[in-house]
Scaffold this motif. Structure first.
Motif, PDB file in Angstrom:
ATOM      1  N   MET A  36      -4.132  13.891  -2.805  1.00 37.26           N
ATOM      2  CA  MET A  36      -4.171  12.466  -2.484  1.00 37.26           C
ATOM      3  C   MET A  36      -4.342  12.226  -0.994  1.00 37.26           C
ATOM      4  O   MET A  36      -4.931  11.221  -0.593  1.00 37.26           O
ATOM      5  CB  MET A  36      -2.914  11.772  -2.998  1.00 37.26           C
ATOM      6  N   GLU A  82       0.833  -1.201   0.000  1.00 36.99           N
ATOM      7  CA  GLU A  82       0.000   0.000   0.000  1.00 36.99           C
ATOM      8  C   GLU A  82       0.868   1.251   0.000  1.00 36.99           C
ATOM      9  O   GLU A  82       0.612   2.199  -0.749  1.00 36.99           O
ATOM     10  CB  GLU A  82      -0.936   0.012   1.209  1.00 36.99           C
ATOM     11  N   SER A  96      -5.805   3.889  -0.665  1.00 42.56           N
ATOM     12  CA  SER A  96      -4.907   3.254  -1.631  1.00 42.56           C
ATOM     13  C   SER A  96      -5.005   1.737  -1.597  1.00 42.56           C
ATOM     14  O   SER A  96      -4.891   1.078  -2.640  1.00 42.56           O
ATOM     15  CB  SER A  96      -3.460   3.686  -1.346  1.00 42.56           C
ATOM     16  N   ALA A 111      -7.963   0.723  -3.636  1.00 40.24           N
ATOM     17  CA  ALA A 111      -7.699   0.932  -5.061  1.00 40.24           C
ATOM     18  C   ALA A 111      -6.789  -0.160  -5.614  1.00 40.24           C
ATOM     19  O   ALA A 111      -7.010  -0.677  -6.721  1.00 40.24           O
ATOM     20  CB  ALA A 111      -7.076   2.308  -5.282  1.00 40.24           C
ATOM     21  N   SER A 159     -15.064  12.436  -0.099  1.00 38.28           N
ATOM     22  CA  SER A 159     -13.640  12.144   0.090  1.00 38.28           C
ATOM     23  C   SER A 159     -13.022  12.987   1.200  1.00 38.28           C
ATOM     24  O   SER A 159     -11.838  12.844   1.494  1.00 38.28           O
ATOM     25  CB  SER A 159     -12.869  12.381  -1.216  1.00 38.28           C
ATOM     26  N   ILE A 170      -8.825   8.509  -4.944  1.00 38.79           N
ATOM     27  CA  ILE A 170      -8.049   7.361  -4.461  1.00 38.79           C
ATOM     28  C   ILE A 170      -7.716   7.507  -2.974  1.00 38.79           C
ATOM     29  O   ILE A 170      -7.940   6.608  -2.171  1.00 38.79           O
ATOM     30  CB  ILE A 170      -6.761   7.190  -5.281  1.00 38.79           C
ATOM     31  N   VAL A 198      -8.775  12.443  -9.777  1.00 36.63           N
ATOM     32  CA  VAL A 198      -8.564  10.999  -9.594  1.00 36.63           C
ATOM     33  C   VAL A 198      -7.812  10.739  -8.298  1.00 36.63           C
ATOM     34  O   VAL A 198      -8.147   9.817  -7.537  1.00 36.63           O
ATOM     35  CB  VAL A 198      -7.808  10.408 -10.801  1.00 36.63           C
ATOM     36  N   TYR A 254       1.026   4.052  -2.956  1.00 36.04           N
ATOM     37  CA  TYR A 254       0.823   5.463  -2.598  1.00 36.04           C
ATOM     38  C   TYR A 254       1.991   6.326  -3.065  1.00 36.04           C
ATOM     39  O   TYR A 254       1.809   7.364  -3.715  1.00 36.04           O
ATOM     40  CB  TYR A 254       0.633   5.537  -1.085  1.00 36.04           C
TER      41      TYR A 254
END
Length: 513
Positions: free
Chosen positions: A343, A301, A383, A386, A461, A370, A366, A305
């Motif tokens: 992010m 992960e 992450s 995803a 989010s 994520i 995007v 990331y």
């Protein structure tokens, strides 16, 4: 049946904790001689009174908590915290005042105050205050409260309680499961309260380190405190209209970038890396240190990331160099800052992203979807999820070529149970449906496509982008009241990972069997 006395006991303890945080703001108001003293003082009295009343109702409560009780406690805690946390905004008249018979205006003011508070505790960062510098110029305590609310919500209100009140309820693992983020929860200690305390020490250390670095880079003490809390919590509330860009300092931007990146990593991993236990020999120390770093660098992960951050930063940097004429260092700094900001769902800015090419908007959107690692202060899809989705897709292609093959979904070398994969698909489906459903509602009242997408994705989010940064000029305060309540619900759903809230609306949840 619900253990109502125990739920009252937990909520009462949490409200007393919130009253303590309000008392800190009273001290800030006294130190700066600002106009926020009485709003926070009255809010503290009401909150502590409600907390004592709930404690009284649950003083003989049994300490056994069922899973049903845990889900109810977590959701009620966030709602209750936000209700009482909005009192300083109401008493201070920050969103206006109204006569007692002017019900529509009272409803608007209450909506704005609750929205602002929920945005703070869920670390979303969407604000009803359009001009922070002019509207809160002499309200240092309120600025501090906005930042503090995000810092409190960074790791979770109930998670904080597990760390400091381990004897309050039994079976705290169920409470932790109801609030922790991400599909995989890790423990470092057999006792969950010890794990929570250790993670909070990492959180505090990151905040203090961030504040000291900001101070050394040129920020005044008050600004350093506020930005340290919101940066570490990946919240995004700012005491300036133009956020980090206000300081025009590459050093401050690099500090914010690093802290945001670290806050996007699983805090359990950070604790294992940072803290050293006692070893009997130098050889044992070297062997264990090498093993820890090996596990860290091979965590899939974290690698996913980091690779996304590096690759997207390079792509956007190249675009900025050719389209905006940025120099190499400036392009890399601005691109990496906003990639990490999106992010990690922090949502702070150091440049006018609205003037960037549209392709960068798509890429940042995007990344906002994520999100960073599980077990961090960030929001988003995460992450790990995803990465698991990508491996499910890859396995389907492999299964078309080899129909009889057994292809488990693996993460860090371990096969993910099929039940968790099913939960992952269900979570992804609800996440997407919530975004598109909210977009459809906003399109029906003639909000443009760009802002409809930004609003829905940023709320669920927990990013909270300024609406006037991208697309046509629109602010959060300009939204219709019913859209504000939908956005508030999306913030809570995103912070508690959707199913932990939606389960309360299912019929089987309330059946005795």
């Amino acid at each position: 049946m619900l253990n109502k006395p125990l739920i009252s006991k937990v909520l009462g303890s949490l409200l007393l904790l919130e009253a303590v945080f309000m008392a800190i703001c009273v001290v800030v108001a006294l130190c700066y001689g600002c106009d926020d003293l009485w709003p926070f003082f009255f809010s503290m009295l009401i909150t502590s009174g409600a907390g004592l009343g709930l404690l009284r109702m649950g003083h003989q409560a049994p300490t056994t908590m069922s899973r049903r009780d845990a889900y109810v406690v977590v959701t009620l805690t966030w709602i209750t915290f936000s209700i009482f946390g909005s009192l300083p905004y109401l008493f201070g008249g920050f969103f206006g005042t109204a006569k007692f018979y002017d019900l529509p205006e009272i409803w608007r003011i209450t909506t704005d105050a609750f929205f602002e508070t929920m945005s703070g505790f869920t670390t979303t960062g969407a604000s009803m205050i359009n001009d922070v510098e002019s509207e809160l110029v002499s309200h240092q305590a309120m600025l501090f409260w906005r930042s503090l609310s995000q810092w409190i919500g960074g790791l979770g209100i109930v998670f904080f309680t597990i760390a400091i009140l381990p004897s309050m309820v039994g079976n705290t693992m169920k409470v932790f499961s109801a609030e922790a983020t991400g599909p995989i929860r890790s423990k470092m200690h057999p006792r969950l309260s010890a794990t929570a305390m250790r993670i909070w020490w990492v959180y505090i250390a990151l905040t203090v380190g961030c504040g000291l670095c900001y101070g050394l880079a040129g920020m005044d003490t008050f600004s350093a405190f506020n930005y340290a809390m919101t940066t570490t919590a990946t919240g995004g509330f700012s005491i300036h209209n133009d956020s980090i860009a206000h300081f025009h300092s590459p050093q401050i931007e690099y500090i914010a970038l690093v802290i945001q990146y670290l806050s996007g990593i699983n805090f359990s991993m950070l604790f294992i890396i940072i803290v050293q236990r006692k070893y009997s020999s130098w050889r044992e120390y070297k062997r264990n240190t090498k093993a820890k770093w090996h596990d860290f660098f091979h965590n899939e992960e974290w690698r996913f990331y980091t690779i996304i951050v590096v690759c997207c930063s390079l792509v956007i940097a190249v675009v900025l160099m050719f389209s905006k004429g940025y120099g190499l260092e400036m392009a890399i700094r601005k691109a990496t800052f906003h990639v990490v900001s999106m992010m990690t769902t922090t949502g702070i800015f150091c440049d006018n992203v609205g003037s960037w090419p549209h392709v960068t908007w798509m890429l940042l959107a995007v990344l906002m979807f994520i999100g960073a690692c599980s077990g961090s202060t960030t929001g988003g899809f995460k992450s790990s999820r995803a990465l698991m989705i990508l491996r499910v897709v890859r396995n389907e292609f492999m299964r078309m070529m080899h129909p009889r093959a057994v292809l488990p979904v693996k993460l860090n070398g371990k096969a993910i149970p099929s039940t968790m994969v099913h939960s992952l698909i269900a979570f992804f489906t609800i996440y997407i449906l919530a975004c598109f459903g909210t977009m459809a509602l906003m399109l029906s009242i003639n909000i443009d496509v760009t802002n409809s997408a930004i609003i829905s994705l940023s709320c669920i989010s927990n990013v909270g982008l300024p609406l006037n940064e991208l697309g046509p000029d629109l602010t959060w305060s300009g939204l219709p009241i019913w859209i504000k309540w939908i956005c508030t619900a999306l913030m809570l759903l995103g912070r508690l990972e959707i199913f932990n809230v939606l389960i309360l609306f299912s019929t089987p949840f309330w059946e005795d069997n």
